[in-house]
Design a protein around this motif. Structure first.
Motif, mmCIF file in Angstrom:
data_model
loop_
_atom_site.group_PDB
_atom_site.id
_atom_site.type_symbol
_atom_site.label_atom_id
_atom_site.label_comp_id
_atom_site.label_asym_id
_atom_site.label_seq_id
_atom_site.Cartn_x
_atom_site.Cartn_y
_atom_site.Cartn_z
ATOM 1 N N ILE A 1 52.591 40.511 45.114
ATOM 2 C CA ILE A 1 51.944 41.353 44.238
ATOM 3 C C ILE A 1 51.099 40.692 43.306
ATOM 4 O O ILE A 1 49.990 40.979 42.999
ATOM 5 C CB ILE A 1 53.213 42.154 43.628
ATOM 6 N N ILE A 2 51.603 39.750 42.577
ATOM 7 C CA ILE A 2 51.073 38.968 41.626
ATOM 8 C C ILE A 2 49.672 38.185 41.956
ATOM 9 O O ILE A 2 48.644 38.563 41.320
ATOM 10 C CB ILE A 2 51.870 37.747 40.981
ATOM 11 N N GLN B 1 53.393 39.260 33.868
ATOM 12 C CA GLN B 1 52.068 39.617 34.346
ATOM 13 C C GLN B 1 51.236 40.667 33.860
ATOM 14 O O GLN B 1 49.942 40.693 33.148
ATOM 15 C CB GLN B 1 52.228 39.956 35.723
ATOM 16 N N ALA B 2 51.855 41.846 33.470
ATOM 17 C CA ALA B 2 51.076 42.862 32.786
ATOM 18 C C ALA B 2 51.264 43.215 31.480
ATOM 19 O O ALA B 2 50.553 43.801 30.651
ATOM 20 C CB ALA B 2 51.787 44.419 33.586
ATOM 21 N N GLY C 1 60.411 31.008 31.425
ATOM 22 C CA GLY C 1 58.867 31.146 31.634
ATOM 23 C C GLY C 1 58.529 32.630 32.227
ATOM 24 O O GLY C 1 58.468 32.760 33.164
ATOM 25 N N ARG C 2 57.961 33.341 31.282
ATOM 26 C CA ARG C 2 57.737 34.621 31.564
ATOM 27 C C ARG C 2 56.763 34.996 32.536
ATOM 28 O O ARG C 2 56.838 36.085 33.426
ATOM 29 C CB ARG C 2 57.299 35.450 30.137
ATOM 30 N N THR D 1 45.763 40.704 39.880
ATOM 31 C CA THR D 1 44.885 40.390 38.979
ATOM 32 C C THR D 1 44.394 41.311 38.017
ATOM 33 O O THR D 1 44.360 41.063 36.854
ATOM 34 C CB THR D 1 43.536 39.879 39.622
ATOM 35 N N LEU D 2 44.490 42.557 38.343
ATOM 36 C CA LEU D 2 44.158 43.798 37.447
ATOM 37 C C LEU D 2 45.184 43.858 36.243
ATOM 38 O O LEU D 2 45.075 44.111 35.337
ATOM 39 C CB LEU D 2 44.120 45.107 38.362
ATOM 40 N N LEU D 3 46.337 43.638 36.637
ATOM 41 C CA LEU D 3 47.617 43.824 35.826
ATOM 42 C C LEU D 3 47.375 42.787 34.637
ATOM 43 O O LEU D 3 47.590 43.112 33.577
ATOM 44 C CB LEU D 3 48.856 43.582 36.449
#
Lengths: 281, 321
Positions: free
Chosen positions: B182-183, B52-53, B258-259, B189-191
């Protein structure tokens, strides 16, 4: 005096490994995590050749060539697809290192092997009895470093290489074949690592985890020294090998490793130049 | 519309399948599967920061191991004054992992921060340092680690295989739902924006290093919980739990699975080591070779991994056109 020689010995081995990394990073901006496995290939080629009856010196040549060839294959199959994706090159070359290490385990088994020392005995250096093989390693490392730097600064090929390092697009516009240079430098870097592995194989136990042990000190050397000048990596190698041997004088090997790595992390945190600076260009 | 929902159906189906698996097996195999859920949670933590980040950490096992050691120290009564309760074990495990993550985050992300490559190599070194330091500590059991961690029990009786499996399944499901929440939140979305272009996020008035630190600490806490649950089931902790090897293995599991999709990352962490464990020694070595090749292929050509595209959930409502 013995302390100086021990430090020189570690310095030389690390220098041989770092030279290959510097060539690859400088030219292609690729962090090659599989570098340690090219050392492994060199060392295991010596194991295979000498156990088949070949001489150590023949094995030394073959080991460098096999590692160089493996490097060429890795460049063609993996690295050329991703060398613009910086972070992915770290991962992909890490994957390559797993594959190479696992191949070695499947072929040679997970246990350590030994290589007979081709230069047994000691010789007298500045009043100290020192193993002849180690003297040879020190001599070879210094010789190779000098040759490489001369080649880089006073040959036509070196000029072309420096042109690509300085400005890849411009060099390409001027008619330099950057693809070929990439392939050549990656296999040269791998070959240097293979040579290092082959050369030191009589002094160590050759086992599949060998490459990983060199990976971290050599990357720390590069990050410490930075790559803005060609002297940087040499300084980095000097700092790592010097402090390691200095601290190892009165602490155990494990404690030494912890302290040296922590110091290196601290210095890198305070002076994050080197890689960063080149990246921001 | 239908194809967008596919990921949701596939995810639900995967959880149902994991639930049914618990009915099909028993004994040793089932308890092994329960242990792998710890790896699954650990992988989801990495998926949060990496997928995500875009934070590539080569040292996540530090937090997994910290959780495992924290739990072991309390339940073996090695920390005076805290008692030996299992609950206190989990608290100490999570606090320890969170604190370590906070320290590493504050050292690496603050100010201009370290670039991706520097961060990767520094975390790699940190894992080696922590592992080596642990082998040198008599208090932590040195090379041999700590033995005899009591198994999880309820009112004085040991929890059975099936109950333990479903307990682990429920905890993992909760962790999964939290990570997904969280995701899918605006923070998530910011991450994602930081992953794509940290510079622009900074110029939009956010402080990327705070946002990254928060994600890193959350992932550390989740890894700590996973480590504590691992120690509770395995009964034994050793320095390899917080070192280089496990840190890099989890990267491989997550990349192959799948990261960017937590469910895919988790399945990667169940399937890859699970299969390695089932196969014989020789086949196991070949399997690792195959996984290595698959890992390179995934990094070069298919970022989604093996399960990623199948299990990708539809976008949150607020992001749809």
């Amino acid at each position: 005096m013995e302390f100086v020689l021990d430090t020189l010995n570690y310095f030389s081995v690390l220098m041989l490994v770092v030279l290959g990394l510097v060539v690859i990073f400088g030219l292609m901006n690729v962090i090659n995590m599989a570098h340690g496995e090219f050392i492994l290939i060199g060392a295991y080629t010596v194991v295979a050749v000498t156990s088949a009856g070949g001489s150590f010196w023949l094995a030394l040549v073959i080991g460098s060539l096999v590692a160089g060839l493996a490097g060429l294959l890795v460049e063609l199959l993996v690295v050329r697809h991703i060398y613009t994706r910086f972070i992915d090159t770290i991962l992909a070359t890490w994957g390559v290192s797993l594959v190479l290490k696992q191949t070695v385990i499947v072929i040679f088994g997970p246990t350590g092997q030994s290589v007979q020392n081709p230069l047994p005995g000691v010789m007298n250096v500045f009043g100290v009895e020192y193993p002849r093989m180690r003297i040879l390693i020190i001599g070879m490392a210094f010789g190779l470093t000098v040759v490489l730097y001369l080649a880089l600064f006073s040959s036509r090929l070196g000029l072309k290489l420096r042109a690509v390092i300085a400005n890849r697009d411009m060099a390409s516009t001027l008619g330099l074949n950057t693809r070929r240079m990439d392939m050549a430098s990656f296999s040269l870097g791998a070959g240097l690592a293979g040579f290092a592995g082959a050369l030191m194989s009589p002094m160590i136990s050759v086992d599949p985890q060998l490459g990983v042990g060199f990976l971290i000190p050599s990357f720390l050397s590069i990050l410490l020294g930075g790559l803005n000048s060609l002297l940087g990596p040499i300084l980095g190698v000097g700092a790592i090998s010097g402090s390691t041997n200095l601290i190892a004088g009165w602490l155990s090997q494990a404690d030494t490793q912890v302290i040296v790595f922590l110091l290196a992390i601290l210095v890198i945190r305070l002076f994050p130049e080197g890689i960063l600076k080149r990246r921001q260009k | 519309m239908k194809s967008k929902r596919r990921g949701l159906y596939a995810t639900v189906a995967a959880w149902v399948a994991l639930g049914i698996l618990g009915l099909l097996f028993d004994g040793w195999l089932l308890s092994q599967m329960a242990i792998y859920f710890c790896y699954g949670m650990f992988a989801m933590g990495l998926s949060l920061i990496w997928g995500q980040a875009g934070i590539l950490s080569f040292g996540q096992a530090i937090f997994f191991g910290a959780g495992a050691y924290g739990f072991a120290l309390v339940t073996l009564n090695k920390i005076p004054g805290l008692g030996v309760s299992v609950a206190m074990g989990f608290v100490v495990a999570i606090v320890l992992a969170t604190a370590l993550a906070a320290v590493i985050a504050s050292l690496t992300f603050a100010a201009r921060g370290l670039s991706g490559a520097h961060f990767a190599i520094v975390t790699l070194c940190a894992a080696v340092v922590v592992e080596t330091a642990t082998t040198r500590s008599d208090y932590l059991g040195g090379y041999n680690g700590l033995f005899g961690i009591p198994p999880l029990s309820w009112n004085g009786t040991m929890i059975g295989d099936h109950a333990l499996y479903y307990l682990m399944l429920s905890i993992t499901l909760l962790a999964f739902l939290s990570v997904v929440a969280i995701i899918r939140s605006p923070y998530g979305t910011l991450l994602e924006a930081i992953r794509d272009n940290e510079h622009r996020v900074r110029h939009l008035g956010y402080v990327p290093h705070h946002l990254k630190s928060a994600a890193f600490i959350l992932a550390g806490a989740l890894s700590g919980l996973a480590g504590a649950l691992f120690a509770a089931q395995f009964g034994f902790v050793s320095p390899s739990l917080l070192g280089f090897a496990l840190s890099t293995q989890v990267l491989v599991w997550v990349a192959v699975g799948g990261r960017a999709v937590p469910m895919a990352a988790m399945l990667g962490a169940l399937v890859v080591p699970g299969a390695e464990n089932m196969l014989s020694n020789v086949l196991g070595d070949v399997w690792l070779l195959v996984i290595g090749v698959l890992f390179v292929a995934v990094v070069v050509a298919a970022r989604g991994g093996v399960f990623g595209n199948l299990l990708r959930l539809p976008l949150p409502q607020r992001l749809r056109e």
